[in-house]
Design an enzyme around this catalytic site. Structure first.
Site, PDB file in Angstrom:
ATOM      1  N   ASN A 214     -15.080 -10.724  -2.543  1.00 46.42           N
ATOM      2  CA  ASN A 214     -13.692 -10.245  -2.674  1.00 46.42           C
ATOM      3  C   ASN A 214     -13.230 -11.623  -1.475  1.00 46.42           C
ATOM      4  O   ASN A 214     -13.619 -11.880  -0.450  1.00 46.42           O
ATOM      5  CB  ASN A 214     -14.045  -9.475  -2.179  1.00 46.42           C
ATOM      6  CG  ASN A 214     -12.868  -8.470  -2.357  1.00 46.42           C
ATOM      7  OD1 ASN A 214     -11.681  -8.489  -2.744  1.00 46.42           O
ATOM      8  ND2 ASN A 214     -11.899  -7.538  -1.032  1.00 46.42           N
ATOM      9  N   ASP A 280      -0.775  -5.605  -1.470  1.00 45.13           N
ATOM     10  CA  ASP A 280       0.415  -5.337  -1.035  1.00 45.13           C
ATOM     11  C   ASP A 280       1.515  -5.974  -0.358  1.00 45.13           C
ATOM     12  O   ASP A 280       1.038  -7.530  -1.062  1.00 45.13           O
ATOM     13  CB  ASP A 280      -0.047  -4.528  -0.216  1.00 45.13           C
ATOM     14  CG  ASP A 280      -0.908  -5.068   1.697  1.00 45.13           C
ATOM     15  OD1 ASP A 280      -0.556  -6.580   0.838  1.00 45.13           O
ATOM     16  OD2 ASP A 280      -1.289  -4.735   2.153  1.00 45.13           O
TER      17      ASP A 280
END
Ligand code: G3I
Length: 369
Positions: A214, A280
């Site tokens: 990730n 986000d």
């Protein structure tokens, strides 16, 4: 059917529904005991729309806030996967060497199971949020000692959650912005092989979990994305059990949206799953109407990118609402980065993402199970 048997059947149905509700409440006790009436699931929930073509929509969860019925209700109703924002990180689960505290993480897993959700485990190896007993001692350790500690941690955590985690972020943010492997305690002591080892150990402990690398800053073409692509290609060619790459997707509305679809498709071309793991879109506060429109458009573009790539199996937003977002503490003067405002009302950003999913219901490529 006579009117008496109809009444009996109706009573039985009501009883069944009440029993199911009681069971659900019992399952979630310690999380959210009652429903909150001040917030409501949207008319078409994100999870229902995305579920039509097998995409999971997720949220990073602050486990402390699961005790707030409104927070718990939106988390359970709108999302089909959850990620612990902090509760599975090393410093929180093993504050003292060899003594594990799974309380917060177990609470989230129980919540997910009670709400028919999958869990993204986050994370096993990172350079941040490490326990101080480890960071204090690591510089004096031999490579063999540190490697044994890393293996023990991965094995203990993955074993504890065996069968309960859908995707694990095995190694988090291993690359620096310059495309080099990050010069943290892992690289310094163990060399680049620590990453392959971490994947092998996690796979041994739970062969069914999907194992992810990730990172942030790989959403657009560039030096970091290219380096990470070459690295993952090499892991695959060595037969390392890596299943996917997570694109954090922390974006700033001051800049144009990245060409995420191209990057998702490129990494998927290596025979991997891909996922948007921490989406986000922040901006300078206070945000104007025009800023909100830009943020909404960027959110929509990233969701569309995931929808269009069949190997993109989940899209997770990082923090449910602006009140909880990590942005204001990290980027001074910025915020408003999530889909919900401080009082848990959906923002135009929510509607933008929802619209993409509803439109995609019939046309999006189906995700394989
Ligand atoms: O637990 C302590 C508490 O005891 C203390 O009173 C309080 C005082 O500030 O701090 C608490 O710890 C904070 C922790 O979050 C739990 O709330 C840390 O200070 C704070 O730094 C930590 O921030 C987290 C951050 O990772 C750490 O780097 C954010 O909540 C979390 O959203 C953020 O998540 C990361 C992902 O894991 C990886 N990708 C980037 C993303 C954003 O940074």
């Amino acid at each position: 059917m006579t009117s008496r048997t109809r009444t009996l059947a109706r009573s039985a149905a009501v009883l069944l529904a009440l029993t199911a509700l009681a069971a659900l409440t019992a399952c979630t006790s310690g999380t959210a005991a009652t429903k909150d009436t001040s917030v409501a699931a949207s008319s078409t929930t994100l999870r229902a729309a995305a579920g039509k073509f097998g995409l999971k929509v997720g949220v990073a969860v602050n486990t402390d806030r699961l005790d707030d019925p409104a927070y718990a209700q939106l988390t359970g109703d709108e999302f089909s996967t959850v990620t612990p924002e902090n509760a599975m990180k090393w410093g929180l689960v093993e504050p003292t060497e060899g003594t594990y505290d799974w309380t917060a993480a177990d609470k989230l897993v129980a919540f997910a199971q009670a709400h028919g959700q999958l869990v993204r485990g986050h994370n096993l190896v990172w350079y941040q949020q490490l326990p101080t007993w480890l960071t204090d001692a690591a510089p004096k350790m031999s490579a063999a000692q540190l490697s044994a500690i890393l293996k023990a941690h991965i094995t203990a955590e993955v074993t504890h959650f065996k069968g309960e985690i859908w995707q694990w972020d095995v190694v988090n943010e291993a690359f620096d912005d310059n495309g080099e492997l990050r010069n943290d305690i892992w690289l310094e002591k163990l060399g680049p092989g620590y990453i392959a080892d971490a994947f092998r150990w996690a796979h041994e402990a739970d062969p069914a979990a999907k194992l992810f690398l990730n990172d942030y800053g790989i959403e657009d073409a560039g030096i970091k994305a290219s380096a990470e692509y070459a690295f993952v290609q090499d892991l695959k060619s060595q037969g390392v059990p890596i299943d996917g790459v997570g694109f954090e997707t922390h974006l700033d509305a001051t800049y144009a949206a990245p060409d995420l679809e191209t990057q998702l498709a490129k990494f998927a071309g290596l025979g991997l799953d891909v996922a948007v793991t921490e989406a986000d879109v922040r901006d300078q506060l206070p945000v104007s109407k025009a800023d909100v429109a830009t943020q909404s458009d960027i959110f929509a573009q990233t969701m569309q990118a995931c929808v269009d790539v069949p190997q993109c199996i989940s899209y997770t937003v990082w923090d449910l609402d602006d009140k909880d977002s990590w942005i204001p503490q990290t980027f001074s003067g910025e915020g408003a980065a999530t889909l919900y405002d401080d009082s848990l009302k959906p923002k135009p950003q929510f509607t933008a993402v929802q619209k993409v999913l509803v439109k995609a219901e019939k046309s999006a490529p189906q995700r394989s199970k």
